[in-house]
Design a protein around this motif. Structure first.
Motif, PDB file in Angstrom:
ATOM      1  N   TYR B 466     -32.501  40.766 178.132  1.00 35.06           N
ATOM      2  CA  TYR B 466     -31.717  40.676 179.511  1.00 35.06           C
ATOM      3  C   TYR B 466     -31.828  39.250 179.192  1.00 35.06           C
ATOM      4  CZ  TYR B 466     -32.737  45.096 180.657  1.00 35.06           C
ATOM      5  OH  TYR B 466     -32.714  46.871 180.738  1.00 35.06           O
ATOM      6  N   ALA B 467     -29.868  38.404 178.792  1.00 38.38           N
ATOM      7  CA  ALA B 467     -29.967  36.731 178.668  1.00 38.38           C
ATOM      8  C   ALA B 467     -28.545  37.032 179.901  1.00 38.38           C
ATOM      9  CB  ALA B 467     -29.325  36.896 177.641  1.00 38.38           C
ATOM     10  N   VAL B 468     -28.828  35.995 181.461  1.00 37.76           N
ATOM     11  CA  VAL B 468     -28.704  35.857 182.088  1.00 37.76           C
ATOM     12  C   VAL B 468     -28.048  33.791 181.795  1.00 37.76           C
ATOM     13  CG1 VAL B 468     -28.695  35.244 184.839  1.00 37.76           C
ATOM     14  CG2 VAL B 468     -29.979  36.928 183.820  1.00 37.76           C
ATOM     15  N   THR B 469     -26.296  34.375 182.251  1.00 37.67           N
ATOM     16  CA  THR B 469     -26.010  32.516 181.885  1.00 37.67           C
ATOM     17  C   THR B 469     -23.968  32.710 182.882  1.00 37.67           C
ATOM     18  OG1 THR B 469     -25.401  30.779 180.415  1.00 37.67           O
ATOM     19  CG2 THR B 469     -25.287  32.719 179.871  1.00 37.67           C
ATOM     20  N   CYS B 470     -24.082  31.676 182.510  1.00 38.08           N
ATOM     21  CA  CYS B 470     -22.428  31.594 182.975  1.00 38.08           C
ATOM     22  C   CYS B 470     -21.498  31.925 181.601  1.00 38.08           C
ATOM     23  CB  CYS B 470     -22.006  30.318 184.044  1.00 38.08           C
ATOM     24  SG  CYS B 470     -20.446  30.108 184.186  1.00 38.08           S
ATOM     25  N   PHE B 471     -20.044  32.410 182.276  1.00 37.54           N
ATOM     26  CA  PHE B 471     -18.740  31.760 181.172  1.00 37.54           C
ATOM     27  C   PHE B 471     -18.963  31.477 180.241  1.00 37.54           C
ATOM     28  CE2 PHE B 471     -17.719  34.410 185.287  1.00 37.54           C
ATOM     29  CZ  PHE B 471     -17.131  35.505 185.053  1.00 37.54           C
ATOM     30  N   SER B 472     -19.449  29.861 181.212  1.00 35.41           N
ATOM     31  CA  SER B 472     -19.156  28.577 180.642  1.00 35.41           C
ATOM     32  C   SER B 472     -20.507  28.706 179.191  1.00 35.41           C
ATOM     33  CB  SER B 472     -19.821  27.466 181.559  1.00 35.41           C
ATOM     34  OG  SER B 472     -20.906  27.333 182.084  1.00 35.41           O
ATOM     35  N   ASP B 473     -21.232  29.043 179.116  1.00 35.15           N
ATOM     36  CA  ASP B 473     -22.113  28.440 178.212  1.00 35.15           C
ATOM     37  C   ASP B 473     -22.682  30.783 177.547  1.00 35.15           C
ATOM     38  OD1 ASP B 473     -23.284  26.588 178.740  1.00 35.15           O
ATOM     39  OD2 ASP B 473     -24.898  27.122 180.717  1.00 35.15           O
ATOM     40  N   LYS B 474     -21.601  31.194 177.664  1.00 33.68           N
ATOM     41  CA  LYS B 474     -21.418  32.457 176.632  1.00 33.68           C
ATOM     42  C   LYS B 474     -21.168  32.601 175.446  1.00 33.68           C
ATOM     43  CE  LYS B 474     -18.362  36.074 176.074  1.00 33.68           C
ATOM     44  NZ  LYS B 474     -16.918  36.528 176.668  1.00 33.68           N
ATOM     45  N   THR B 475     -20.547  31.796 175.097  1.00 30.04           N
ATOM     46  CA  THR B 475     -20.295  30.911 174.052  1.00 30.04           C
ATOM     47  C   THR B 475     -21.673  30.960 172.650  1.00 30.04           C
ATOM     48  OG1 THR B 475     -17.303  31.056 173.884  1.00 30.04           O
ATOM     49  CG2 THR B 475     -18.637  30.344 171.936  1.00 30.04           C
ATOM     50  N   LYS B 476     -22.027  29.838 173.466  1.00 30.20           N
ATOM     51  CA  LYS B 476     -23.414  28.963 173.152  1.00 30.20           C
ATOM     52  C   LYS B 476     -24.696  30.419 173.142  1.00 30.20           C
ATOM     53  CE  LYS B 476     -22.172  24.196 175.031  1.00 30.20           C
ATOM     54  NZ  LYS B 476     -22.366  23.830 176.469  1.00 30.20           N
ATOM     55  N   LEU B 477     -24.504  31.110 174.087  1.00 31.42           N
ATOM     56  CA  LEU B 477     -26.050  32.159 173.843  1.00 31.42           C
ATOM     57  C   LEU B 477     -25.267  32.927 172.483  1.00 31.42           C
ATOM     58  CD1 LEU B 477     -27.781  33.682 175.269  1.00 31.42           C
ATOM     59  CD2 LEU B 477     -25.761  34.845 175.824  1.00 31.42           C
ATOM     60  N   LEU B 478     -24.349  33.506 172.519  1.00 27.95           N
ATOM     61  CA  LEU B 478     -23.780  34.347 171.544  1.00 27.95           C
ATOM     62  C   LEU B 478     -24.266  33.861 170.008  1.00 27.95           C
ATOM     63  CD1 LEU B 478     -20.611  36.387 172.521  1.00 27.95           C
ATOM     64  CD2 LEU B 478     -23.129  36.640 172.400  1.00 27.95           C
ATOM     65  N   LYS B 479     -23.486  32.678 169.475  1.00 24.99           N
ATOM     66  CA  LYS B 479     -23.674  31.869 168.894  1.00 24.99           C
ATOM     67  C   LYS B 479     -25.025  31.139 168.353  1.00 24.99           C
ATOM     68  CE  LYS B 479     -21.935  27.640 166.405  1.00 24.99           C
ATOM     69  NZ  LYS B 479     -21.233  25.931 166.779  1.00 24.99           N
ATOM     70  N   ALA B 480     -25.400  31.141 169.796  1.00 26.55           N
ATOM     71  CA  ALA B 480     -27.315  31.088 169.165  1.00 26.55           C
ATOM     72  C   ALA B 480     -27.996  32.669 168.395  1.00 26.55           C
ATOM     73  CB  ALA B 480     -27.719  30.245 170.385  1.00 26.55           C
TER      74      ALA B 480
END
Lengths: 245, 485
Positions: B466-480
């Motif tokens: 379960y990943a919890v983060t904001c829209f502002s970090d969504k792309t970075k998370l998916l990329k990582a």
């Protein structure tokens, strides 16, 4: 431990934790407790709010956090009954920290955004005028009583403060900020008030040490091993914010 | 000529912006810079619905649009998310004819809660929904009572005759109606709204607005744990202590002030969560609604795809707004049953177990984080939780992380939570906060550089992710995590 090899008992008086509470103020008390425990103290936290009997006599440190402008007035109505004892404690150099607009309680008056003037406790010679605007700003401050810089965030009603009193913080807002370079806060004996809000003592290890030094007094004997990672993370976060601000 | 040029410029910039994946705000901004009063020259439809509040604006607007379109309305709305004056200008100008006629019969405009008072001076809504008010974006909004003050000005700007649709469970939102009945005392808000039939039936207050209330029933909802703060402890109007019969979440619940008259109003539309596992909601029609309609069924069921208390409010608010503009509750329920939100806040992650999820939760919004963390723990499944804070905002840098101290991370002190990965630029701030939590510190891993996130997850992750983060970090998370979007 102290000279007699006994734990020094410290009472932190945490005033209005439910009413004067904007954005993580409790972190200040939690961080101070950690620091004092590390220094070998036994810490009791006494939380008191509206209508409670408050025992100022046996406290070693008092903290009040920030509130909304309406909460500030409600806090004033309740705290006024302790005006004399608070004056006594401040003059006796008992350390106290008021973050955000709670420090305005110690001045002569607050004029609200509707132009209504509210008498405050009048312990110090300053007064505040609030406007119907908001100042929210990251700040880097030089501090009159510390060599290290202090970082933080100002979240207050617009307006100004007038009065002849020591201003401990020289504020350098970030480039392009809507807040001018200025001085702010109040400092009288061991009482510190500032518009910086939130867990100021978490974000500023030097300020945490400053209060712990005053509260814990002379520290003799072997220190307890500092294996609490909180302090390491706290320091790293402070340094990384300093590098940007 | 002015209108023609404004519409032309806006449509052109909007078209060009779409081609490069940008621009829901810029076209309106340019048009307003050249012609500041152009919105006043447009011929607007009779029905303009404004949606504002701290959380759920876009989701609720999507649901409202879904209902209205399913019931034959021709709706325009600012779905791209730009919700300040410029965003609303973009919306209206891009759907207007060159003569200035807005070619829709209904407008749904998502409005920033602080900017609503400026927007309404240019475009007056006929219906105004306030979803909720809570601690959100402190670096911009100050605090909820300051936003409440802004919304009082917004209601004043909306003017006479606006129908308010308010969250009955949220005392800050309820205070908006309370103030409007107290104008003589405060001298700040002056409304002269008509008394509606339903309001007459349940109150004898001197000058109420036309208000519809929505809320969530406590049935089948476990009493929420008290988090790191309680914004329901004191009345937002008079600051006396508040008394709660029950709580739904945070400061939402059934409250009454121990001193003044602020209390939860009986909702016109109420949602009861029947069974959280099978995502079954039912809408109860309140007494007032019954009195003005002869519909046969007072209780209607609908299934929602992403069940949560937050979505219960979103759906309920949408039904209440639709009801306020003449769509029956039963027709709304038909339109929403099994509807899949396009802008959902929960996204499947193809990592770890089959039910791994990204739970989008606004940074600077402890309420959103608490809801996500509560949901994770309620699943009662072995899991790994990633908390990522890399950019608090897409628009600006701030060192301010006080909001992390408002989040109840103690929720993760749960046997099913096997590993916690703290990640991003603010990893030390997160680590310091977690060091003050009840979480077993040996379960925590730290990843400052997101390029190491995938390896860390491979080595330490177990169970559902379960990943919890904001829209502002969504792309970075998916990329990582090497996930294609």
């Amino acid at each position: 431990m102290n000279k007699n090899n006994t734990l020094k008992k410290i009472k932190i008086l945490y005033l209005y934790p439910d009413l004067m509470n904007l954005y993580g103020d409790w972190g200040n008390v939690a961080a101070l407790e950690r620091e004092l425990v590390y220094r070998g103290c036994e810490v009791i936290i006494d939380r008191k709010s509206v209508g409670d009997d408050i025992d100022f006599d046996n406290s070693d440190f008092t903290y009040i956090g920030s509130g909304t402008e309406r909460s500030q007035l409600a806090c004033m109505r309740d705290l006024m009954r302790y005006k004399d004892v608070l004056t006594e404690r401040i003059n006796a150099e008992v350390p106290m920290l008021a973050t955000g607009n709670s420090h305005e309680l110690f001045g002569q008056a607050v004029t609200d955004s509707g132009g209504v003037r509210h008498e405050m406790m009048g312990l110090l010679d300053f007064e505040t005028v609030q406007l119907n605007t908001r100042i929210t700003e990251d700040c880097l401050c030089e501090c009159s009583f510390l060599t290290d810089k202090v970082i933080g965030f100002i979240n207050r009603a617009g307006g100004e403060q007038k009065g002849d009193i020591e201003r401990p913080f020289s504020v350098f807002p970030r480039e392009g900020a809507g807040y001018p370079a200025c001085t702010e806060g109040i400092k009288y004996k061991n009482q510190l008030g500032t518009y910086l809000t939130g867990p100021v003592l978490v974000r500023n290890p030097p300020l945490l040490s400053y209060f712990a030094d005053i509260i814990a007094g002379e520290f003799v004997g072997e220190s307890i091993k500092r294996d609490d990672m909180f302090f390491e993370y706290q320091q790293k976060a402070y340094e990384s914010a300093l590098a940007v601000l | 000529m002015k209108v023609f040029l404004a519409v032309f410029i806006c449509k052109t910039l909007y078209f060009l912006g779409k081609r490069v994946g940008k621009g829901s705000s810029l076209p309106g901004k340019v048009a307003l810079r050249l012609f500041p009063d152009v919105l006043g020259c447009l011929s607007l439809p009779d029905m303009i619905i404004a949606v504002t509040g701290s959380n759920g604006k876009t989701t609720t607007s999507e649901l409202i649009v879904r209902v209205l379109k399913a019931n034959g309305r021709n709706v325009g709305w600012n779905y791209e998310g730009s919700n300040q004056t410029e965003g609303v200008a973009t919306l209206l100008l891009r759907i207007a004819s060159f003569s200035g006629k807005v070619k829709r019969d209904t407008i749904v405009m998502v409005c920033d809660e602080r900017y609503a008072k400026w927007i309404f001076k240019k475009v007056r809504p006929t219906v105004l929904l306030v979803t909720n008010l809570c601690r959100d974006q402190l670096t911009r909004n100050g605090h909820p009572e300051f936003v409440e003050d802004c919304l009082r000005e917004a209601i004043e700007a909306a003017g006479e005759g606006v129908q308010l649709v308010l969250n009955a469970d949220d005392p800050y939102v309820a205070a908006l109606a309370f103030w409007s009945g107290e104008t003589q005392d405060r001298g700040t808000v002056h409304l002269s709204c008509n008394k509606s039939l339903q309001t007459k039936l349940r109150t004898d207050e001197p000058s109420p607005c036309l208000v519809s209330w929505f809320g969530v029933s406590p049935d089948n909802i476990a009493p929420p744990r008290m988090g790191m703060y309680d914004d329901g402890a004191f009345c937002p109007v008079c600051k006396a202590r508040m008394v709660y019969k029950y709580r739904i979440a945070g400061h939402y619940g059934s409250y009454s002030c121990s001193s003044c008259r602020l209390k939860r109003n009986e909702p016109d539309v109420e949602v009861a969560i029947q069974d959280r596992g099978t995502v079954h909601l039912s809408c109860n029609k309140s007494l007032q609604t019954k009195l003005r309609t002869d519909e046969p069924s007072p209780c209607l069921a609908l299934k929602i795809k992403q069940p949560s208390i937050t979505n219960a409010y979103n759906y309920c608010a949408a039904v209440a707004v639709a009801e306020a503009v003449g769509v029956s509750v039963s027709d709304s329920v038909k339109a929403l049953d099994n509807y899949e939100l396009t802008g959902g806040r929960v996204i499947s992650l193809p990592v770890g177990g089959s039910d791994s999820l990204l739970l989008l939760s606004k940074h600077e919004n402890s309420f959103a984080y608490d809801c996500s963390l509560s949901w994770i723990v309620q699943q009662k499944k072995p899991c790994t939780v990633i908390v990522l804070v890399d950019a608090i905002s897409r628009k600006y840098y701030t060192s301010e992380t006080s909001w992390l101290w408002d989040i109840d991370f103690d929720l993760l002190a749960d046997d099913n939570v096997k590993c916690i990965i703290l990640a991003g630029r603010y990893v030390n701030e997160l680590a310091a906060r977690f060091a003050m939590s009840a979480v077993d510190q040996t379960k925590i891993k730290y990843v400052a550089d997101l390029s190491g996130l995938s390896v860390c997850l491979d080595r330490n992750g177990s169970g559902s992710i379960y990943a919890v983060t904001c829209f502002s970090d969504k792309t970075k998370l998916l990329k990582a995590l090497y996930i294609k979007q």
